[in-house]
Scaffold this active site. Structure first.
Site, PDB file in Angstrom:
ATOM      1  N   ASP A  86      12.465   4.898   5.686  1.00 18.22           N
ATOM      2  CA  ASP A  86      12.413   6.353   5.493  1.00 18.22           C
ATOM      3  C   ASP A  86      12.730   7.033   6.814  1.00 18.22           C
ATOM      4  O   ASP A  86      12.728   6.385   7.879  1.00 18.22           O
ATOM      5  CB  ASP A  86      11.030   6.788   4.982  1.00 18.22           C
ATOM      6  CG  ASP A  86       9.931   6.479   5.998  1.00 18.22           C
ATOM      7  OD1 ASP A  86       9.944   5.364   6.568  1.00 18.22           O
ATOM      8  OD2 ASP A  86       9.079   7.343   6.229  1.00 18.22           O
TER       9      ASP A  86
ATOM     10  N   GLU B  37       6.772   5.448   6.650  1.00 17.63           N
ATOM     11  CA  GLU B  37       6.325   5.438   8.036  1.00 17.63           C
ATOM     12  C   GLU B  37       6.271   6.842   8.642  1.00 17.63           C
ATOM     13  O   GLU B  37       5.345   7.174   9.384  1.00 17.63           O
ATOM     14  CB  GLU B  37       7.229   4.543   8.896  1.00 17.63           C
ATOM     15  CG  GLU B  37       6.610   4.106  10.224  1.00 17.63           C
ATOM     16  CD  GLU B  37       6.850   5.085  11.365  1.00 17.63           C
ATOM     17  OE1 GLU B  37       6.179   4.938  12.405  1.00 17.63           O
ATOM     18  OE2 GLU B  37       7.696   6.004  11.237  1.00 17.63           O
TER      19      GLU B  37
END
Lengths: 527, 527
Positions: free
Chosen positions: B149, B215
């Site tokens: 991400d 994250e």
């Protein structure tokens, strides 16, 4: 034979008339009217001399109670929220509604455009409604101000009722946005005209109305407008009356003769080129937020003492006369704690609390722009923070002196930090304090009106807040300004469940009317 | 005859093997492989012993440079922004894309669901991509972690190029969101597998991949997942490698063996029942914001010194050994000022700056929730303010000791204020510091890989920030964790114009591959 007091007033009046004979012939009319015998009104004993027209006017107001409430219901239903662009059309609609009400009653109405809204140029500012009711050169001319816009409101904010649907409960509390701030008082003036017409009572003064539609969004454009109209539309003004504040408590009316000013400052501290990660940079770079809180902590302490040297010396000393003033005010620490919503008061007595609120400066830290302000956690070192604080000013503090002391002190404290960050303090805006003499004939007239309607002498109060337009009206007309509130301390303007008590609305309408009668005839003094 | 150094390693290896014969038979293979003669690679002199398979692997990486860039372009084009609900579908798409890449290369892939997102239960968390490449019991098993991400990005934020359209300039800088954080490094591992397959080189280890998609939004759900999989999916792990941080500068690779922890606190101060008007209440009530800045100013000074008594005493003393470490690091105050974007550094030298960043605690004031934070002026007294601050922790500070000292100190200082406001300090979250031994064989292997690829010894660094999952992997597997960054200090992750240099991507891919070869064969030590 006339009582001595009336003779004294007559002498004073005649001597005033002697100076300006064309303007005050109606004083002769008063002088030869027989004083009313002592009598009971509305359950209270009063020894005020009643002006001859008040009795039928008061009766008519009582008769019209329901239509007056309906008038307020109509006004509250128009969602004239000045802050919201999408509501601007309703603000304008409210202005037109008000103009129609005044026109229907026979006033000459002008709708004055103020141009585009600064910063939101796609919006036209709502019109200022100017109205003239009567232009008899033998009568005094009284200028009244109010506003027809309101704060935003949504049921979801926590209102118990629909905010734009006036709801009267069994205690006579009329809940609705704008009920007390400021549609109720504005309609009060209209009700006064209405009741006089319907009672067939001659209107005692020439009335000038100035009703704006942007008060809740900074009165944009109004200051310039009022200044420009001072020598034009407002030129015949003898005194000004504003009904846009509140009683100190819930039982006793007050007249307000003073407001604090406000100097609003920004304290900008910047260093890093961009916001930093506190893990990567914590401990290695001067942090603007650390510098800011350190400087903020030097300005004021937890007891509300302003720590900036020299500020105290600017404050007008307390006179012997003054000490007694605060004693006499009907107010208690309980009243204060109720309005505060807690018992976190600083001062132990009502007198000390009122003095802190009315006649001493205060310094509040409002917040920080640029720092992390959302819920949750963020490990940011803000690169640039702008602290906001303001000082409420009182006589004899000059704005420029305050700014000089603030700037010198912050610069001196900043130097002690030995930070490499850039620190700048700036005045964002200032508004001067205002204090009128409560002994002026404008206040004397209002005092008599209060005693007439409520059977008590009003509290003579000041306010801690600022209503900048008060000073503007004073300066533009050169005349005394009186703040004559209608609502009470529990009305919650700007909040959820705003209300106006029916008693305050109906007796308040009587008060505004009675004031016009007394101010029409009050001997001029120089206070 | 084998050189003495190889004999020494052989002995050490055999003794290790003696303890765990089933796990380390490949060391025999190494022991009998002839060491490579000294040779020049990529323009730099190195006397590392080269593992036999590296040359063809390196050549293949060079050949595949363009396809590898195209692979990154494809990945960057998927707008896998974990913070935005509307992008969740793209985060999942990115997870699938990654799973397909790994499957196509022959890995066994599992997509593990983590359930609903706490606080945004209408969103499914994106899957954790688990992949196993090779399961030869004779090889070591290396677990690598990365995330797929990215941070939000919009061209309007100030990007010079479209953030999701990888744009390579004439200096080889590849601009695009996620290029360096962390899609580049994640694709580095995939490129390593790809190049090995295409070069026909046997893969040196069993690779376990754990790639998450949250994250940038707090790694929601990952900690519990990793702990649960420690004795299951991750049970064969011999060492862990994470490539999700950055070189200290732009020229020299580093290995990272330490991170600071973070204790994040709220300081909540409340008094009045609702926000107050500073005109009406200024000077009469204890203001929570005044109490807050006063307490904040007691925590840390402008020089970054933590003023809370007892904190200093918790810090591990500086050893004689350690002093030299900072000297040796390739870094300068100019480098620091460039990353800071200003010259507002506190410490005069690079050594002192690095020590403040890596091995001393710091205290940052992040902001205030509940106070006025918008541009412009508002004369509010906030009724409740929540100050946010955090302390970066280092060995040997225990979270509970820090919290005790913080709480005691704030309570003592709060008592001095004599305020009636309510003051509460609370730990919002904590993450422990992490320090590994840079002498561990995992680091020794990585050191050789750096020297092989870049011709220099890496800087052994710590980081000031926290990567909590590092400690989680260490605890869940019981194995050493190495942080092996690919990008450089100028990559601007989380910022506009994020980039990864082509050199860092291609040589970084070689580095990750070389590391796997060295770590496959590095004699086990106990450091």
């Amino acid at each position: 034979m006339l009582p001595a007091s009336v003779v004294a007033r007559l002498r004073f009046s005649i001597s005033s008339v002697g100076r300006t004979p064309a303007l005050r012939p109606n004083l002769h009319r008063f002088a030869f009217a027989a004083p009313h015998p002592r009598r009971t009104y509305y359950g209270c004993i009063t020894d005020s001399k009643m002006a001859p027209q008040l009795d039928p006017f008061f009766q008519k107001v009582d008769e019209l109670k329901q239509p007056f409430i309906e008038r307020l219901r109509e006004a509250v239903a128009i969602q004239s929220v000045s802050a919201q662009a999408e509501s601007r059309i309703d603000v304008v609609k409210m202005g037109h509604w008000l103009a129609n009400q005044l026109t229907d009653l026979g006033a000459e109405v002008e709708m004055r455009e103020l141009g585009k809204e600064p910063g939101r140029e796609f919006l036209d500012l709502p019109p200022v409604i100017l109205a003239r009711y009567g232009s008899d050169p033998k009568k005094r001319t009284i200028l009244v101000y109010g506003h027809y816009d309101v704060q935003p409101a949504q049921k979801e904010d926590g209102w118990a009722t629909e905010p734009f649907d006036l709801t009267v409960d069994d205690k006579g509390r009329m809940f609705g946005r704008g009920s007390t701030d400021d549609k109720g008082p504005v309609l009060g003036w209209i009700n006064v005209i209405d009741a006089h017409k319907k009672a067939g009572v001659e209107f005692p003064v020439n009335l000038l109305c100035c009703f704006e539609g942007m008060e809740e969004f900074g009165s944009l454009g109004l200051e310039e407008f009022v200044k420009a109209e001072g020598p034009k539309y407002f030129k015949d003004t003898d005194a000004v009356c504003i009904s846009d504040n509140y009683w100190l408590g819930t039982e006793k009316p007050c007249l307000t003769y003073g407001l604090r000013g406000c100097n609003y400052y920004s304290l900008t501290i910047s260093g890093p080129g961009q916001d930093l990660h506190s893990g990567v940079f914590g401990g290695t770079a001067h942090e603007p937020m650390t510098d800011l809180v350190t400087l903020f902590s030097k300005l004021v302490d937890s007891q509300g003492n302003i720590l900036i040297p020299g500020i105290k010396e600017l404050i007008a000393p307390i006179t012997d006369d003054e000490q007694g003033l605060y004693d006499a005010i009907t107010y208690s620490m309980d009243d204060f704690h109720i309005s505060l919503g807690s018992e976190t008061s600083i001062m132990p007595t009502k007198e000390a609390t009122l003095m802190r609120r009315w006649r001493f400066p205060s310094l509040s830290l409002h917040g920080v722009e640029g720092a992390y302000s959302a819920p949750g956690c963020k490990t940011v070192i803000p690169a640039k923070v702008i602290g906001k604080f303001s000082i409420r000013t009182v006589p004899n503090m000059k704005s420029e002196d305050v700014t000089r002391l603030v700037t010198e002190f912050i610069n001196a404290e900043a130097a002690k930090l030995q930070t490499k960050n850039k620190i700048e303090v700036a005045l964002m805006h200032d508004g001067k304090w205002w204090v009128a003499s409560p002994k002026h004939w404008n206040f004397a007239a209002a005092t008599k009106a209060v005693k007439q309607v409520f059977g008590v002498d009003p509290d003579m109060t000041r306010e801690g807040g600022s209503i900048p337009i008060t000073l503007t009206f004073e300066e533009a007309t050169g005349k005394n300004v009186l703040l004559l509130p209608m609502g009470s301390s529990t009305d919650a303007p700007h909040s959820i469940n705003e209300k106006l008590d029916t008693r305050n609305y109906i007796e308040g309408t009587k008060l505004l009317g009675a004031y016009l009668h007394y101010v029409a005839e009050e001997p001029i003094n120089k206070a």
